[in-house]
Design a protein around this motif. Structure first.
Motif, mmCIF file in Angstrom:
data_model
loop_
_atom_site.group_PDB
_atom_site.id
_atom_site.type_symbol
_atom_site.label_atom_id
_atom_site.label_comp_id
_atom_site.label_asym_id
_atom_site.label_seq_id
_atom_site.Cartn_x
_atom_site.Cartn_y
_atom_site.Cartn_z
ATOM 1 N N ASN A 184 0.817 -1.209 0.000
ATOM 2 C CA ASN A 184 0.000 0.000 0.000
ATOM 3 C C ASN A 184 0.851 1.259 0.000
ATOM 4 O OD1 ASN A 184 -2.456 -1.314 -0.117
ATOM 5 N ND2 ASN A 184 -2.656 -1.446 2.091
ATOM 6 N N ILE A 185 2.010 1.212 0.618
ATOM 7 C CA ILE A 185 2.891 2.385 0.607
ATOM 8 C C ILE A 185 3.247 2.735 -0.833
ATOM 9 C CG2 ILE A 185 5.196 3.249 1.193
ATOM 10 C CD1 ILE A 185 5.020 1.798 3.819
ATOM 11 N N ASP A 186 3.560 1.732 -1.610
ATOM 12 C CA ASP A 186 3.902 1.943 -3.017
ATOM 13 C C ASP A 186 2.711 2.529 -3.780
ATOM 14 O OD1 ASP A 186 5.632 1.915 -5.172
ATOM 15 O OD2 ASP A 186 5.121 -0.133 -5.744
ATOM 16 N N LYS A 187 1.516 2.032 -3.497
ATOM 17 C CA LYS A 187 0.311 2.547 -4.160
ATOM 18 C C LYS A 187 0.049 4.002 -3.766
ATOM 19 C CE LYS A 187 -2.061 -1.877 -4.614
ATOM 20 N NZ LYS A 187 -3.198 -2.689 -4.162
ATOM 21 N N ILE A 188 0.241 4.308 -2.486
ATOM 22 C CA ILE A 188 0.048 5.683 -2.013
ATOM 23 C C ILE A 188 1.038 6.598 -2.706
ATOM 24 C CG2 ILE A 188 0.231 7.227 -0.011
ATOM 25 C CD1 ILE A 188 -0.658 4.757 1.706
ATOM 26 N N PHE A 189 2.292 6.153 -2.778
ATOM 27 C CA PHE A 189 3.333 6.958 -3.419
ATOM 28 C C PHE A 189 2.998 7.200 -4.885
ATOM 29 C CE2 PHE A 189 7.507 7.260 -5.595
ATOM 30 C CZ PHE A 189 7.884 8.495 -5.081
ATOM 31 N N SER A 190 2.546 6.165 -5.571
ATOM 32 C CA SER A 190 2.172 6.316 -6.984
ATOM 33 C C SER A 190 1.040 7.318 -7.148
ATOM 34 C CB SER A 190 1.757 4.967 -7.572
ATOM 35 O OG SER A 190 2.863 4.103 -7.625
ATOM 36 N N ALA A 191 0.054 7.249 -6.261
ATOM 37 C CA ALA A 191 -1.069 8.190 -6.325
ATOM 38 C C ALA A 191 -0.588 9.623 -6.089
ATOM 39 C CB ALA A 191 -2.130 7.813 -5.300
ATOM 40 N N LEU A 192 0.333 9.799 -5.151
ATOM 41 C CA LEU A 192 0.861 11.134 -4.872
ATOM 42 C C LEU A 192 1.678 11.662 -6.045
ATOM 43 C CD1 LEU A 192 1.918 10.757 -1.130
ATOM 44 C CD2 LEU A 192 -0.110 11.908 -2.042
ATOM 45 N N LYS A 193 2.432 10.777 -6.682
ATOM 46 C CA LYS A 193 3.206 11.184 -7.866
ATOM 47 C C LYS A 193 2.273 11.644 -8.981
ATOM 48 C CE LYS A 193 6.372 8.522 -9.576
ATOM 49 N NZ LYS A 193 7.303 7.447 -9.944
ATOM 50 N N GLU A 194 1.190 10.906 -9.196
ATOM 51 C CA GLU A 194 0.217 11.277 -10.230
ATOM 52 C C GLU A 194 -0.408 12.633 -9.928
ATOM 53 O OE1 GLU A 194 -2.719 8.285 -11.199
ATOM 54 O OE2 GLU A 194 -1.186 6.718 -11.143
ATOM 55 N N LEU A 195 -0.789 12.837 -8.674
ATOM 56 C CA LEU A 195 -1.356 14.132 -8.281
ATOM 57 C C LEU A 195 -0.349 15.245 -8.513
ATOM 58 C CD1 LEU A 195 -3.281 13.485 -4.945
ATOM 59 C CD2 LEU A 195 -4.203 14.416 -7.068
ATOM 60 N N LYS B 166 12.266 1.510 -2.439
ATOM 61 C CA LYS B 166 13.075 0.396 -2.956
ATOM 62 C C LYS B 166 13.548 -0.520 -1.831
ATOM 63 C CE LYS B 166 14.789 2.736 -7.068
ATOM 64 N NZ LYS B 166 15.954 3.336 -7.723
ATOM 65 N N GLU B 167 13.570 -0.007 -0.599
ATOM 66 C CA GLU B 167 14.004 -0.806 0.552
ATOM 67 C C GLU B 167 12.899 -1.722 1.082
ATOM 68 O OE1 GLU B 167 15.431 1.904 3.529
ATOM 69 O OE2 GLU B 167 16.826 2.852 2.141
ATOM 70 N N LEU B 168 11.669 -1.498 0.685
ATOM 71 C CA LEU B 168 10.543 -2.255 1.229
ATOM 72 C C LEU B 168 10.665 -3.771 1.039
ATOM 73 C CD1 LEU B 168 7.535 0.076 0.367
ATOM 74 C CD2 LEU B 168 8.591 -0.297 2.595
ATOM 75 N N PRO B 169 11.055 -4.261 -0.125
ATOM 76 C CA PRO B 169 11.170 -5.719 -0.261
ATOM 77 C C PRO B 169 12.180 -6.334 0.720
ATOM 78 C CG PRO B 169 11.149 -4.697 -2.426
ATOM 79 C CD PRO B 169 11.258 -3.587 -1.418
ATOM 80 N N GLN B 170 13.291 -5.627 0.970
ATOM 81 C CA GLN B 170 14.282 -6.156 1.918
ATOM 82 C C GLN B 170 13.726 -6.155 3.338
ATOM 83 O OE1 GLN B 170 15.827 -3.210 0.138
ATOM 84 N NE2 GLN B 170 17.345 -4.178 -1.148
#
Length: 95
Positions: free
Chosen positions: A3-14, A36-40
Motif C-alpha cells: 500500500n505504501i507503493d500505491k500511495i506513493f504512486s497516487a501522490l506522484k500522479e497528483l 526500494k528498501e521495502l522488499p528487503q
C-alpha cells in the motif's frame, strides 16, 4: 507494505497533475529510494517470523525479538515518511 507503493504512486500522479507543485523532485527521488528498501524489510520480517517458533533458547529468542522490534521500527518509519508526504500535499493543494 504494498500500500505504501500505491500511495506513493497516487501522490506522484497528483503531483504531475498539479505541474509538480505539490512535492519537490528531490523529495520524490528520496521517497523512491526509500520504497526500494521495502522488499528487503519485508524479507527480513518474514525470516524473523519464520524463526520465532523454532527457537528454544531464551537468549536467542530475545535476540530475534529485538530484530523484529527493529524491523517494525523500519516499517513505522516508512509509513511515517509517506504520511508526511500526504500532509505536505494537503498543505500545498490548499495554497
Amino acid at each position: 507494505m504494498k500500500n505504501i507503493d500505491k500511495i506513493f504512486s497516487a501522490l506522484k500522479e497528483l503531483n504531475e497533475k498539479y505541474n509538480s507543485t505539490l512535492i519537490s523532485t528531490e523529495e520524490l527521488l528520496e521517497e523512491e529510494e526509500n520504497i526500494k528498501e521495502l522488499p528487503q524489510i519485508d524479507e527480513r520480517m518474514n525470516k524473523i517470523l519464520a524463526n520465532l517458533s523454532q527457537i528454544e533458547d531464551k537468549e536467542k529468542l530475545t535476540s530475534e525479538l529485538l530484530q523484529l522490534h527493529l524491523v517494525i521500527g523500519d516499517i513505522e518509519w516508512q509509513f511515517d515518511q509517506i504520511h508526511e508526504m500526504v500532509r505536505q500535499v494537503i498543505e500545498n493543494i490548499e495554497d
